[in-house]
Design a protein around this motif. Structure first.
Motif, PDB file in Angstrom:
ATOM      1  N   ASP A  85       4.396   3.364  -1.618  1.00 11.62           N
ATOM      2  CA  ASP A  85       3.503   2.696  -0.676  1.00 11.62           C
ATOM      3  C   ASP A  85       3.476   1.186  -0.918  1.00 11.62           C
ATOM      4  O   ASP A  85       3.592   0.401   0.026  1.00 11.62           O
ATOM      5  CB  ASP A  85       2.094   3.282  -0.792  1.00 11.62           C
ATOM      6  CG  ASP A  85       1.148   2.714   0.247  1.00 11.62           C
ATOM      7  OD1 ASP A  85       1.454   2.810   1.454  1.00 11.62           O
ATOM      8  OD2 ASP A  85       0.098   2.157  -0.155  1.00 11.62           O
ATOM      9  N   HIS A  88       6.632  -0.366   0.467  1.00 14.42           N
ATOM     10  CA  HIS A  88       6.936  -0.028   1.859  1.00 14.42           C
ATOM     11  C   HIS A  88       8.194   0.837   1.978  1.00 14.42           C
ATOM     12  O   HIS A  88       8.998   0.663   2.895  1.00 14.42           O
ATOM     13  CB  HIS A  88       7.062  -1.291   2.727  1.00 14.42           C
ATOM     14  CG  HIS A  88       5.887  -2.201   2.576  1.00 14.42           C
ATOM     15  ND1 HIS A  88       4.661  -1.922   3.130  1.00 14.42           N
ATOM     16  CD2 HIS A  88       5.750  -3.373   1.900  1.00 14.42           C
ATOM     17  CE1 HIS A  88       3.813  -2.879   2.814  1.00 14.42           C
ATOM     18  NE2 HIS A  88       4.439  -3.770   2.065  1.00 14.42           N
ATOM     19  N   VAL A 121      -2.909   6.674   1.774  1.00 13.89           N
ATOM     20  CA  VAL A 121      -1.470   6.629   2.044  1.00 13.89           C
ATOM     21  C   VAL A 121      -1.058   7.636   3.111  1.00 13.89           C
ATOM     22  O   VAL A 121      -0.300   7.312   4.025  1.00 13.89           O
ATOM     23  CB  VAL A 121      -0.654   6.858   0.748  1.00 13.89           C
ATOM     24  CG1 VAL A 121       0.839   6.937   1.049  1.00 13.89           C
ATOM     25  CG2 VAL A 121      -0.936   5.749  -0.259  1.00 13.89           C
TER      26      VAL A 121
END
Length: 187
Positions: A85, A88, A121
């Motif tokens: 996360d 990315h 997330v």
């Protein structure tokens, strides 16, 4: 030749580990450059996890109820998900239980970072491949996953050669000095 790969993230031990390792092997048999940490006693588990995370193009999460639990290990699924996360990295979820999104227990220290991170997330409308309730067949699952990965790789403009490695390329990558160094016993 690319050193990028698809990283497998999952809780290890028992059936969960068997499913992850069988799917990994099936995807590799289909030519996918997939990486799963393989470290027995006396091996560098943390270093292999770091290598896997730092060279991933996409992460596959094998999601049982407790996926994302924050344990006392810095190589747990909590930190793997956080790394993906934070950087990315696209995430592909394989749903293996009734519960979605996963609901990990309280952290090893009594906190709620694991459960909170899952809420942050994993969005309820995120795509996941639902294998819950199906009889496990690694090759059938791998074929379905590979088709979906091609779509994701095109959409995100990722290096699709990772999905179409030939046996020589896969062998060369697993025998590279970087990977071999990580597989040596630690003193």
């Amino acid at each position: 030749m690319t050193s990028k790969h698809i990283f497998f993230s999952g809780r290890f031990g028992g059936e969960k580990e068997v499913v992850a390792r069988e799917l990994h092997a099936a995807l590799r048999n289909l030519g996918v450059n997939a990486h799963i940490v393989d470290a027995g006693p006396g091996r560098a588990f943390g270093a292999k996890t770091i290598y896997g995370l730092c060279h991933m193009e996409l992460m596959i999460c094998i999601c049982y109820d407790d996926y994302g639990e924050k344990t006392d290990s810095s190589s747990c699924t909590f930190y793997e998900l956080k790394h993906a996360d934070d950087h990315h990295i696209p995430i592909y979820y394989l749903k293996m239980s009734d519960i979605w999104p996963p609901k990990p227990p309280k952290d090893f220290d009594g906190g709620n970072e694991g459960p909170d991170q899952i809420k942050f997330v994993i969005k309820k409308d995120d795509f996941y491949h639902d294998w819950n309730g199906k009889e496990w067949n690694a090759m059938v699952c791998a074929e379905e996953v590979k088709q979906e990965l091609h779509k994701i790789f095109r959409e995100k403009r990722l290096d699709e050669s990772i999905l179409n490695m030939n046996a020589n390329n896969l062998s060369t990558l697993s025998n590279s000095p970087q990977v071999q160094e990580l597989t040596q016993h630690t003193p």
